[in-house]
Design an enzyme around this catalytic site. Structure first.
Site, PDB file in Angstrom:
ATOM      1  N   ASP A  79       0.860  -1.174   0.000  1.00 20.68           N
ATOM      2  CA  ASP A  79       0.000   0.000   0.000  1.00 20.68           C
ATOM      3  C   ASP A  79       0.901   1.231   0.000  1.00 20.68           C
ATOM      4  O   ASP A  79       1.486   1.577   1.019  1.00 20.68           O
ATOM      5  CB  ASP A  79      -0.905  -0.004   1.236  1.00 20.68           C
ATOM      6  CG  ASP A  79      -1.858   1.194   1.267  1.00 20.68           C
ATOM      7  OD1 ASP A  79      -1.810   2.027   0.335  1.00 20.68           O
ATOM      8  OD2 ASP A  79      -2.641   1.296   2.233  1.00 20.68           O
ATOM      9  N   TYR A 167      -5.796  16.143 -11.246  1.00 13.09           N
ATOM     10  CA  TYR A 167      -5.046  15.056 -11.894  1.00 13.09           C
ATOM     11  C   TYR A 167      -3.914  15.627 -12.740  1.00 13.09           C
ATOM     12  O   TYR A 167      -2.761  15.192 -12.657  1.00 13.09           O
ATOM     13  CB  TYR A 167      -5.992  14.225 -12.753  1.00 13.09           C
ATOM     14  CG  TYR A 167      -5.329  13.085 -13.486  1.00 13.09           C
ATOM     15  CD1 TYR A 167      -5.070  11.877 -12.844  1.00 13.09           C
ATOM     16  CD2 TYR A 167      -4.968  13.211 -14.830  1.00 13.09           C
ATOM     17  CE1 TYR A 167      -4.472  10.823 -13.508  1.00 13.09           C
ATOM     18  CE2 TYR A 167      -4.374  12.162 -15.506  1.00 13.09           C
ATOM     19  CZ  TYR A 167      -4.118  10.969 -14.848  1.00 13.09           C
ATOM     20  OH  TYR A 167      -3.515   9.932 -15.515  1.00 13.09           O
ATOM     21  N   LYS A 171       0.218  15.190 -12.315  1.00 14.36           N
ATOM     22  CA  LYS A 171       1.049  14.577 -13.354  1.00 14.36           C
ATOM     23  C   LYS A 171       2.135  15.543 -13.833  1.00 14.36           C
ATOM     24  O   LYS A 171       3.248  15.131 -14.177  1.00 14.36           O
ATOM     25  CB  LYS A 171       0.174  14.112 -14.529  1.00 14.36           C
ATOM     26  CG  LYS A 171      -0.717  12.930 -14.178  1.00 14.36           C
ATOM     27  CD  LYS A 171       0.097  11.751 -13.662  1.00 14.36           C
ATOM     28  CE  LYS A 171      -0.733  10.533 -13.385  1.00 14.36           C
ATOM     29  NZ  LYS A 171       0.074   9.380 -12.940  1.00 14.36           N
ATOM     30  N   VAL A 200      -5.498   5.346 -22.842  1.00 17.25           N
ATOM     31  CA  VAL A 200      -5.207   3.910 -22.777  1.00 17.25           C
ATOM     32  C   VAL A 200      -6.420   3.185 -22.196  1.00 17.25           C
ATOM     33  O   VAL A 200      -7.071   3.685 -21.271  1.00 17.25           O
ATOM     34  CB  VAL A 200      -3.965   3.634 -21.903  1.00 17.25           C
ATOM     35  CG1 VAL A 200      -3.582   2.160 -21.982  1.00 17.25           C
ATOM     36  CG2 VAL A 200      -2.793   4.514 -22.334  1.00 17.25           C
ATOM     37  N   THR A 202      -7.740   1.277 -19.804  1.00 20.56           N
ATOM     38  CA  THR A 202      -7.453   0.792 -18.454  1.00 20.56           C
ATOM     39  C   THR A 202      -8.671   1.049 -17.560  1.00 20.56           C
ATOM     40  O   THR A 202      -9.582   1.795 -17.946  1.00 20.56           O
ATOM     41  CB  THR A 202      -6.235   1.516 -17.840  1.00 20.56           C
ATOM     42  OG1 THR A 202      -6.600   2.879 -17.552  1.00 20.56           O
ATOM     43  CG2 THR A 202      -5.033   1.488 -18.777  1.00 20.56           C
TER      44      THR A 202
END
Length: 270
Positions: A79, A167, A171, A200, A202
């Site tokens: 974790d 986000y 990044k 992608v 995912t």
């Protein structure tokens, strides 16, 4: 004379892939093992990590060989939101030559609708956990005098859209974190790089895939007019981990189908 025939081989090296239970992490682990690396598949979901190891290890190994050679892939529960767990991992896993981390989360919501708790959740996994991984594994690599660290950024580090604020910030922050690590750890023989995927297939993109117009718009934006599959990122991981990239550090390798190179809004007539 460099051995070009084996430029991408990773025999004798130990790679730890964080987030190996699914998606890009799983494919990265399988690709590294295929090039000869001994791979620890680390994930918070141990069952998912074990699925990856089962995919990569021989179903029916030769008994005489299995008794002497350990499995190419092994599972490890980790974790990354727990700094103490990362410290334990470094102590328990022994020498690590390659660290790859893919774990990330996103809350797609307009900036004015974001809550403080949501902000903290995204930053904790995408940036703070990355900081702890780089600092802890990087220290051990620097002391040994070699290593390759590979983190996953995103096209959102440079191109944004509504609903991607936090986000995108994490990044972009990750890129600068990795560049700084490259500068600080380079003299000790440790290379640090980022991979920036495009769209992608995912679990993280399920929300987009469920919306046909949104899904199609993303496909049309890239030069290849399609989404990537997770296995299409694995080659970049192998490259940055291998001797093919011995002079590559502090770089961001875009694997985005031309997303950041092409405007994509309109194709003018000749």
């Amino acid at each position: 004379m460099r051995d070009y025939a084996n430029l991408f081989r990773l025999d004798g090296r130990h790679a730890v892939v964080v987030g190996a239970g699914s998606g890009i992490g799983r494919e990265s682990a399988l690709a590294l093992a295929a090039q000869g690396a001994r791979v620890t598949c680390a994930d918070r979901d141990l069952d998912a990590a074990e699925e990856t190891t089962n995919l990569g290890n021989p179903a029916d190994p030769v008994p005489s060989v299995a008794a002497q050679v350990p499995s190419q892939l092994t599972s490890y529960e980790l974790d990354v939101l727990d700094p103490a767990a990362i410290e334990r991992a470094v102590a328990e896993l022994g020498e690590v030559d390659v660290l790859v981390f893919t774990a990330a989360t996103n809350v797609r919501k307009r900036l004015l609708d974001y809550t403080g708790d949501e902000f903290d959740r995204v930053v904790a996994l995408n940036l703070r956990a990355s900081f702890d991984l780089v600092r802890t594994f990087g220290k051990a690599m620097a002391e040994r005098g070699s290593g390759s660290i590979i983190g996953f950024s995103s096209i959102r580090a440079t191109t944004v859209e509504p609903g991607q604020s936090v986000y995108a910030a994490t990044k972009a922050g990750l890129v600068q974190l990795l560049r700084t690590a490259a500068a600080e750890l380079g003299p000790s023989g440790v290379r640090v790089n980022a991979i920036a995927p495009g769209v992608v297939e995912t679990p993280l993109t399920e929300q987009i895939k469920a919306h046909p117009d949104w899904y199609s718009a993303y496909a049309e934006k890239s030069a290849l007019h399609r989404w990537a599959t997770p296995d299409e990122l694995a080659g970049a991981v192998v490259y940055l981990a291998s001797d093919a990239a011995t002079f590559v550090t502090g770089s961001v390798l875009h694997v985005d189908g031309g997303w950041t190179a092409v405007d994509g809004r309109f194709e003018p007539p000749n």
